[in-house]
Design a protein around this motif. Structure first.
Motif, PDB file in Angstrom:
ATOM      1  N   PHE A   1       0.857  -1.191   0.000  1.00 51.65           N
ATOM      2  CA  PHE A   1       0.000   0.000   0.000  1.00 51.65           C
ATOM      3  C   PHE A   1       0.893   1.242   0.000  1.00 51.65           C
ATOM      4  CE2 PHE A   1      -2.671  -3.283   1.747  1.00 51.65           C
ATOM      5  CZ  PHE A   1      -3.909  -3.033   1.175  1.00 51.65           C
ATOM      6  N   TYR A   2       0.433   2.286  -0.699  1.00 55.34           N
ATOM      7  CA  TYR A   2       1.181   3.543  -0.726  1.00 55.34           C
ATOM      8  C   TYR A   2       0.202   4.695  -0.954  1.00 55.34           C
ATOM      9  CZ  TYR A   2       0.558   3.287  -5.778  1.00 55.34           C
ATOM     10  OH  TYR A   2      -0.003   3.207  -7.024  1.00 55.34           O
ATOM     11  N   GLY A   3       0.618   5.903  -0.562  1.00 53.52           N
ATOM     12  CA  GLY A   3      -0.244   7.058  -0.772  1.00 53.52           C
ATOM     13  C   GLY A   3       0.145   8.218   0.129  1.00 53.52           C
ATOM     14  N   THR A   4      -0.745   9.204   0.228  1.00 51.56           N
ATOM     15  CA  THR A   4      -0.491  10.382   1.061  1.00 51.56           C
ATOM     16  C   THR A   4      -1.038  10.160   2.472  1.00 51.56           C
ATOM     17  OG1 THR A   4      -2.579  11.428   0.408  1.00 51.56           O
ATOM     18  CG2 THR A   4      -0.637  11.907  -0.945  1.00 51.56           C
ATOM     19  N   VAL A   5      -0.551  10.993   3.420  1.00 55.82           N
ATOM     20  CA  VAL A   5      -0.992  10.907   4.805  1.00 55.82           C
ATOM     21  C   VAL A   5      -1.309  12.325   5.281  1.00 55.82           C
ATOM     22  CG1 VAL A   5      -0.447  10.128   7.138  1.00 55.82           C
ATOM     23  CG2 VAL A   5       0.556   8.947   5.172  1.00 55.82           C
ATOM     24  N   THR A   6      -2.532  12.545   5.790  1.00 60.53           N
ATOM     25  CA  THR A   6      -2.910  13.866   6.303  1.00 60.53           C
ATOM     26  C   THR A   6      -3.615  13.732   7.643  1.00 60.53           C
ATOM     27  OG1 THR A   6      -5.004  13.796   5.067  1.00 60.53           O
ATOM     28  CG2 THR A   6      -3.151  14.910   4.001  1.00 60.53           C
ATOM     29  N   ALA A   7      -3.475  14.781   8.455  1.00 58.07           N
ATOM     30  CA  ALA A   7      -4.177  14.866   9.746  1.00 58.07           C
ATOM     31  C   ALA A   7      -4.862  16.224   9.787  1.00 58.07           C
ATOM     32  CB  ALA A   7      -3.201  14.713  10.904  1.00 58.07           C
ATOM     33  N   ASP A   8      -6.187  16.207   9.952  1.00 60.67           N
ATOM     34  CA  ASP A   8      -6.983  17.438   9.914  1.00 60.67           C
ATOM     35  C   ASP A   8      -6.762  18.214   8.615  1.00 60.67           C
ATOM     36  OD1 ASP A   8      -8.079  16.958  12.441  1.00 60.67           O
ATOM     37  OD2 ASP A   8      -6.365  17.893  13.432  1.00 60.67           O
ATOM     38  N   VAL A  64      -4.049  18.477   6.796  1.00 62.26           N
ATOM     39  CA  VAL A  64      -2.697  18.978   6.519  1.00 62.26           C
ATOM     40  C   VAL A  64      -1.703  17.821   6.574  1.00 62.26           C
ATOM     41  CG1 VAL A  64      -3.204  21.278   7.407  1.00 62.26           C
ATOM     42  CG2 VAL A  64      -2.295  19.547   8.947  1.00 62.26           C
ATOM     43  N   ALA A  65      -0.529  18.059   6.004  1.00 63.70           N
ATOM     44  CA  ALA A  65       0.507  17.026   5.951  1.00 63.70           C
ATOM     45  C   ALA A  65       1.000  16.690   7.357  1.00 63.70           C
ATOM     46  CB  ALA A  65       1.660  17.501   5.080  1.00 63.70           C
ATOM     47  N   VAL A  66       1.415  15.437   7.543  1.00 64.01           N
ATOM     48  CA  VAL A  66       1.947  15.003   8.836  1.00 64.01           C
ATOM     49  C   VAL A  66       3.457  15.218   8.856  1.00 64.01           C
ATOM     50  CG1 VAL A  66       0.111  13.326   9.165  1.00 64.01           C
ATOM     51  CG2 VAL A  66       2.238  12.612   8.063  1.00 64.01           C
ATOM     52  N   ASP A  67       4.036  15.173  10.054  1.00 64.26           N
ATOM     53  CA  ASP A  67       5.478  15.356  10.202  1.00 64.26           C
ATOM     54  C   ASP A  67       6.232  14.168   9.635  1.00 64.26           C
ATOM     55  OD1 ASP A  67       5.013  17.758  11.507  1.00 64.26           O
ATOM     56  OD2 ASP A  67       4.974  16.798  13.497  1.00 64.26           O
ATOM     57  N   ASP A  68       7.474  14.432   9.210  1.00 65.99           N
ATOM     58  CA  ASP A  68       8.346  13.343   8.792  1.00 65.99           C
ATOM     59  C   ASP A  68       8.569  12.392   9.965  1.00 65.99           C
ATOM     60  OD1 ASP A  68       8.489  14.660   6.436  1.00 65.99           O
ATOM     61  OD2 ASP A  68      10.573  15.322   6.642  1.00 65.99           O
ATOM     62  N   GLY A  69       8.641  11.115   9.679  1.00 64.04           N
ATOM     63  CA  GLY A  69       8.878  10.120  10.715  1.00 64.04           C
ATOM     64  C   GLY A  69       7.617   9.642  11.407  1.00 64.04           C
ATOM     65  N   THR A  70       6.437  10.111  10.960  1.00 67.72           N
ATOM     66  CA  THR A  70       5.183   9.615  11.534  1.00 67.72           C
ATOM     67  C   THR A  70       5.048   8.128  11.233  1.00 67.72           C
ATOM     68  OG1 THR A  70       4.108  11.763  11.277  1.00 67.72           O
ATOM     69  CG2 THR A  70       2.671   9.851  11.539  1.00 67.72           C
ATOM     70  N   VAL A  71       4.710   7.343  12.240  1.00 66.17           N
ATOM     71  CA  VAL A  71       4.625   5.886  12.082  1.00 66.17           C
ATOM     72  C   VAL A  71       3.257   5.513  11.504  1.00 66.17           C
ATOM     73  CG1 VAL A  71       4.676   3.646  13.245  1.00 66.17           C
ATOM     74  CG2 VAL A  71       6.233   5.485  13.965  1.00 66.17           C
ATOM     75  N   ILE A  72       3.273   4.730  10.467  1.00 66.36           N
ATOM     76  CA  ILE A  72       2.056   4.191   9.845  1.00 66.36           C
ATOM     77  C   ILE A  72       2.024   2.700  10.153  1.00 66.36           C
ATOM     78  CG2 ILE A  72       0.727   3.929   7.730  1.00 66.36           C
ATOM     79  CD1 ILE A  72       1.293   6.842   8.557  1.00 66.36           C
ATOM     80  N   THR A  73       0.928   2.245  10.755  1.00 69.00           N
ATOM     81  CA  THR A  73       0.815   0.835  11.147  1.00 69.00           C
ATOM     82  C   THR A  73      -0.369   0.199  10.446  1.00 69.00           C
ATOM     83  OG1 THR A  73       1.675   1.383  13.348  1.00 69.00           O
ATOM     84  CG2 THR A  73       0.593  -0.761  13.093  1.00 69.00           C
TER      85      THR A  73
END
Length: 195
Positions: free
Chosen positions: A32-39, A41-50
């Protein structure tokens, strides 16, 4: 010959059994691949995706090779572990559950944008639109065929009586009486002369 046949069966068994067991324990990874946003906006580098599937967890961090606030996660089962096709995969962004989920497919490679907070998940459909401006009038079509004749209309009102004309028929009897009287007179005079 029996000894040779027995030796051949032993060799085939020793080769096939481990191969079949290894093949049954292997599964193609699902990615799986794609973008990650919170509210939104972009998330910080190093945010863990589980990613969690059947209790097993697989992790990745942002950013991936695709750029800032993106992820790329490979789910590769351990030896002997298999997942049913289509089983649900849930995702976490840091310690928050993503609004989106995936489905396991051996050998799959899916784009999936993950989000949490406001603006996450599919939004509502479009609201009712206003009426658009009227379009230009189309060309005039060909004339239709003549319709059937209509029923006869009702009789109109009787007109007023016209003025009386010269009644020649009322004069003719009088003339006839005069001529008849003259004829009788002349006839009577002629009879007298003969006598």
């Amino acid at each position: 010959t029996k000894a040779r046949l027995l030796a051949l069966l032993v060799v085939v068994t020793l080769v096939l059994v481990p191969t079949l067991a290894l093949a049954q324990g292997l599964a193609m990874p699902c990615r799986f691949y794609g973008t990650v946003t919170a509210d939104g906006v972009a998330v910080d580098d190093g945010t863990v995706i589980t990613a969690t599937i059947d209790g097993d967890e697989y992790t990745a961090t942002t950013p991936s090779a695709y750029g800032a606030s993106t992820f790329s996660l490979r789910i590769e089962p351990a030896d002997g572990v298999t997942y049913a096709e289509g089983v649900t995969i849930t995702f976490m962004i840091g310690d928050e559950s993503a609004a989106e989920t995936g489905a396991w497919e051996s050998g799959g490679n899916f784009e999936l944008d993950l989000s949490v907070g406001e603006g996450s998940g599919p939004g509502p459909g479009p609201g009712p639109g206003g009426q658009g401006p009227a379009g230009p009038a189309g060309p005039t079509g060909p004339a239709g065929s003549a319709g059937a004749a209509g029923a006869a209309g009702s009789a109109g009102p009787i007109g007023p009586t016209g003025p009386a004309g010269d009644d020649a028929s009322s004069i003719l009897p009088i003339i006839a009486l005069v001529i008849g009287g003259v004829a009788l007179l002349v006839g009577g005079m002629a009879m007298r002369k003969k006598v």
